[in-house]
Write a protein that holds these residues in place. Structure first.
Motif: not given
Length: 354
Positions: A203-206, A240-245, A266-270, A279-286
């Protein structure tokens, strides 16, 4: 140093402290030794971690003509260091201050709100045969902003589009502070299966954001099917403090074979990407800085979403039901890149096959 190589002079030239971009006396000794061994300029540059043009320019500027023949240069490292040091004293009179005609030309166009780049590009057109009437945009900026030079009137800086009285410093890439507490894994380490879109689940996100970054909607796009998911982010949930949840809750609704990786800018939300992965076992690539094409599917989708969420509008007014309706409409559009299947049809095939 091995016997037979250059010895220190009777009165050594002290090597001044200098930024790393300058060649040091040790660098010049290495150049001289390797030239004696008939090494090429390119190999010397590689050994010193420099550009070949830096080495060739150093030899040309600081070498000594051999028997008066300027086409043949003898390179003496301590003499070269002395020549380089002699050029360093500052301040020096700049080119703009030395040429009133050039200074007047630049000032007149700055008054007309031309940018330094536009001025530098126009000079060769107005003075094609006058090589003195040449200047780079950086030279104009220096003349405006460097205190004590007085080459251009300081008030002219107000005519620039930024209107700044002082120049905004540019941060050196090697000196950047770590962006997040948890180290980022860059896109260069993402599995090849994600890059070629052969395997679903990457997936890609923004975020698309409203005025003043006070509201936002999260967007997720699956790379192989172009299936879209939207994240409702009420009351500052894009911080950032809520977004990952919120992101974790949304992506955990997917079956396991559709949860392989996530690519983000590389947005601060991440900042909480480490907690998201736990929590998800999903790696994040920047993605690399200023490289939106590295998540091209998501960028394209965000452009489509602006039909529903125009720029400059408050995004907090859109409730989850409206986001679900927009998602269904986008995922129900036939896509040429999918041989006119819809993203929803492609995802249904994957789920049925599994």
């Amino acid at each position: 140093m091995a016997k037979g190589r250059f010895r220190s002079p009777a009165h050594p030239v002290p090597a001044p402290a200098a930024p790393c971009r300058y060649l040091t006396q040790a660098d010049r000794l290495h150049i001289a030794d390797r030239l004696r061994e008939k090494a090429t300029v390119r190999s010397i540059a590689a050994e010193l971690g420099r550009s070949p043009s830096t080495i060739s320019r150093e030899i040309r500027r600081n070498g000594i003509p051999l028997r008066g023949d300027i086409s043949r240069l003898a390179y003496r490292p301590y003499a070269a260091q002395a020549r380089a040091d002699a050029r360093k004293p500052r301040p020096k009179q700049g080119k703009i201050s030395q040429l009133p005609r050039l200074r007047n030309y630049i000032q007149e166009r700055l008054t007309r709100r031309w940018s330094p780049e536009q001025i530098a590009a126009q000079l060769p057109r107005d003075f094609p045969d006058d090589l003195e009437m040449r200047v780079t945009p950086e030279t104009i900026y220096q003349a405006l902003y460097v205190q004590g030079r007085g080459e251009l009137r300081r008030e002219l800086a107000r005519a620039l589009r930024t209107g700044r009285a002082r120049r905004k410093p540019q941060r050196h890439a090697a000196r950047r502070q770590p962006r997040f507490a948890t180290p980022m894994v860059m896109i260069s380490e993402r599995p090849a299966e994600a890059a070629d879109r052969a395997v679903p689940g990457h997936w890609e996100g923004d975020l698309i954001v409203g005025p003043g970054h006070r509201s936002a909607i999260g967007t997720l796009v699956e790379r192989s099917t172009r299936y879209v998911m939207l994240l409702h982010l009420p009351d500052g949930a894009h911080r950032a403090e809520h977004f990952h949840q919120v992101l974790a809750r949304t992506i955990q609704t997917l079956p396991s074979h559709l949860k392989r990786s996530l690519t983000w800018d590389q947005g601060t939300e991440m900042a909480g990407h480490g907690a998201f992965t736990l929590a998800t076992d999903i790696p994040v690539y920047f993605c690399d800085p200023a490289s939106p094409w590295q998540r091209g599917s998501n960028e394209n989708t965000n452009g489509l979403l602006r039909q529903y969420f125009p720029k400059g509008t408050d995004l907090s007014v859109h409730n989850p039901d409206h986001l679900a309706a927009v998602t269904a409409e986008l995922n129900g559009r036939p896509r040429k890149m999918l041989d006119w299947d819809t993203p929803a049809e492609r995802l249904t095939k994957l789920l049925t096959a599994s």
